[in-house]
Design a protein around this motif. Structure first.
Motif, short mmCIF file in Angstrom:
data_model
loop_
_atom_site.label_atom_id
_atom_site.label_comp_id
_atom_site.label_asym_id
_atom_site.label_seq_id
_atom_site.Cartn_x
_atom_site.Cartn_y
_atom_site.Cartn_z
N PRO A 194 0.84 -1.20 0.00
CA PRO A 194 0.00 0.00 0.00
C PRO A 194 0.87 1.25 0.00
CG PRO A 194 0.00 -1.02 2.15
CD PRO A 194 0.72 -1.96 1.23
N VAL A 195 0.42 2.25 -0.73
CA VAL A 195 1.17 3.51 -0.81
C VAL A 195 0.62 4.44 0.27
CG1 VAL A 195 1.72 5.49 -2.25
CG2 VAL A 195 1.53 3.21 -3.27
N VAL A 196 1.49 4.79 1.21
CA VAL A 196 1.10 5.68 2.30
C VAL A 196 1.89 6.97 2.15
CG1 VAL A 196 1.00 5.96 4.81
CG2 VAL A 196 0.69 3.70 3.79
N GLU A 197 1.15 8.08 2.03
CA GLU A 197 1.84 9.36 1.89
C GLU A 197 2.35 9.81 3.26
OE1 GLU A 197 -0.27 12.34 -0.22
OE2 GLU A 197 -1.07 10.92 -1.67
N PRO A 198 3.55 10.41 3.28
CA PRO A 198 4.10 10.85 4.57
C PRO A 198 3.29 12.01 5.15
CG PRO A 198 5.47 11.62 2.77
CD PRO A 198 4.44 10.70 2.17
N GLU A 199 3.21 12.06 6.46
CA GLU A 199 2.46 13.12 7.14
C GLU A 199 3.34 14.37 7.21
OE1 GLU A 199 0.66 14.01 11.56
OE2 GLU A 199 0.82 11.94 10.85
N VAL A 200 2.78 15.50 6.82
CA VAL A 200 3.52 16.75 6.83
C VAL A 200 3.38 17.37 8.21
CG1 VAL A 200 3.72 19.04 5.81
CG2 VAL A 200 3.11 17.09 4.37
N VAL A 201 4.52 17.66 8.84
CA VAL A 201 4.53 18.26 10.17
C VAL A 201 5.09 19.66 10.05
CG1 VAL A 201 5.44 18.09 12.51
CG2 VAL A 201 4.86 16.02 11.24
N VAL A 202 4.30 20.64 10.48
CA VAL A 202 4.75 22.03 10.46
C VAL A 202 5.16 22.41 11.86
CG1 VAL A 202 4.08 24.41 9.98
CG2 VAL A 202 3.18 22.56 8.56
N GLU A 203 6.41 22.79 12.01
CA GLU A 203 6.92 23.14 13.32
C GLU A 203 7.00 24.65 13.43
OE1 GLU A 203 11.03 22.61 15.86
OE2 GLU A 203 10.47 21.07 14.43
N GLN A 204 6.45 25.17 14.51
CA GLN A 204 6.51 26.61 14.73
C GLN A 204 7.90 26.95 15.26
OE1 GLN A 204 4.17 28.80 14.01
NE2 GLN A 204 2.74 27.24 13.32
N THR A 205 8.53 27.91 14.60
CA THR A 205 9.86 28.33 15.05
C THR A 205 9.72 29.62 15.84
OG1 THR A 205 10.22 29.54 13.00
CG2 THR A 205 10.99 27.27 13.08
N SER A 206 10.52 29.75 16.85
CA SER A 206 10.50 30.98 17.63
C SER A 206 11.77 31.76 17.31
CB SER A 206 10.42 30.67 19.12
OG SER A 206 11.55 29.92 19.52
N SER A 207 11.60 33.03 17.13
CA SER A 207 12.73 33.90 16.82
C SER A 207 13.31 34.42 18.13
CB SER A 207 12.27 35.06 15.95
OG SER A 207 13.35 35.93 15.70
N SER A 208 14.63 34.55 18.17
CA SER A 208 15.26 35.03 19.40
C SER A 208 14.97 36.51 19.64
CB SER A 208 16.78 34.80 19.33
OG SER A 208 17.32 35.55 18.26
N ASN A 209 14.67 37.26 18.56
CA ASN A 209 14.41 38.68 18.74
C ASN A 209 12.91 38.96 18.86
OD1 ASN A 209 13.58 38.33 16.12
ND2 ASN A 209 15.35 39.35 15.24
N GLY A 210 12.09 37.96 18.76
CA GLY A 210 10.66 38.11 18.97
C GLY A 210 10.03 39.12 18.05
N GLY A 211 9.12 39.93 18.60
CA GLY A 211 8.45 40.93 17.79
C GLY A 211 8.86 42.34 18.15
N TRP A 212 9.96 42.52 18.85
CA TRP A 212 10.35 43.85 19.29
C TRP A 212 11.41 44.49 18.40
CZ3 TRP A 212 15.46 44.45 20.44
CH2 TRP A 212 16.19 43.30 20.71
N LEU A 213 12.07 43.72 17.53
CA LEU A 213 13.18 44.27 16.75
C LEU A 213 12.71 45.28 15.71
CD1 LEU A 213 16.21 44.19 16.15
CD2 LEU A 213 15.77 42.35 14.55
N VAL A 214 11.65 44.98 14.99
CA VAL A 214 11.16 45.88 13.94
C VAL A 214 10.67 47.19 14.53
CG1 VAL A 214 9.44 46.14 12.11
CG2 VAL A 214 10.67 43.98 12.36
N PRO A 215 9.85 47.19 15.59
CA PRO A 215 9.45 48.49 16.15
C PRO A 215 10.63 49.33 16.68
CG PRO A 215 8.00 46.78 16.95
CD PRO A 215 9.12 46.11 16.22
N VAL A 216 11.62 48.68 17.28
CA VAL A 216 12.79 49.42 17.78
C VAL A 216 13.56 50.03 16.62
CG1 VAL A 216 15.03 49.16 18.94
CG2 VAL A 216 12.98 48.12 19.93
N LEU A 217 13.74 49.28 15.54
CA LEU A 217 14.44 49.83 14.37
C LEU A 217 13.65 50.97 13.75
CD1 LEU A 217 15.83 46.62 12.62
CD2 LEU A 217 17.12 48.36 13.85
#
Length: 60
Positions: A25-48
């Motif tokens: 039987p042909v079984v398609e692999p399950e796609v896993v999406v992993e959430q990545t966290s950025s070390s600078n978060g969401g504060w870098l763009v407003p500070v710049l």
């Protein structure tokens, strides 16, 4: 003779039914999406943005 013909007919029918054999039987692999966290978060763009606005304001 009739038994021979019946046996031949059953043999042909049975061999064509299993001609393909068992397929894996042909079984398609399950796609896993992993959430990545950025070390600078969401504060870098407003500070710049604040730094750029301050630099533009001080240049005038």
């Amino acid at each position: 003779m009739k038994k021979l013909a019946l046996a031949a007919a059953l043999t042909v029918a049975a061999s064509s039914a299993f001609a393909g054999g068992m397929a894996e039987p042909v079984v398609e692999p399950e796609v896993v999406v992993e959430q990545t966290s950025s070390s600078n978060g969401g504060w870098l763009v407003p500070v710049l943005l604040i730094v750029l606005i301050a630099a533009a304001a001080s240049a005038q």
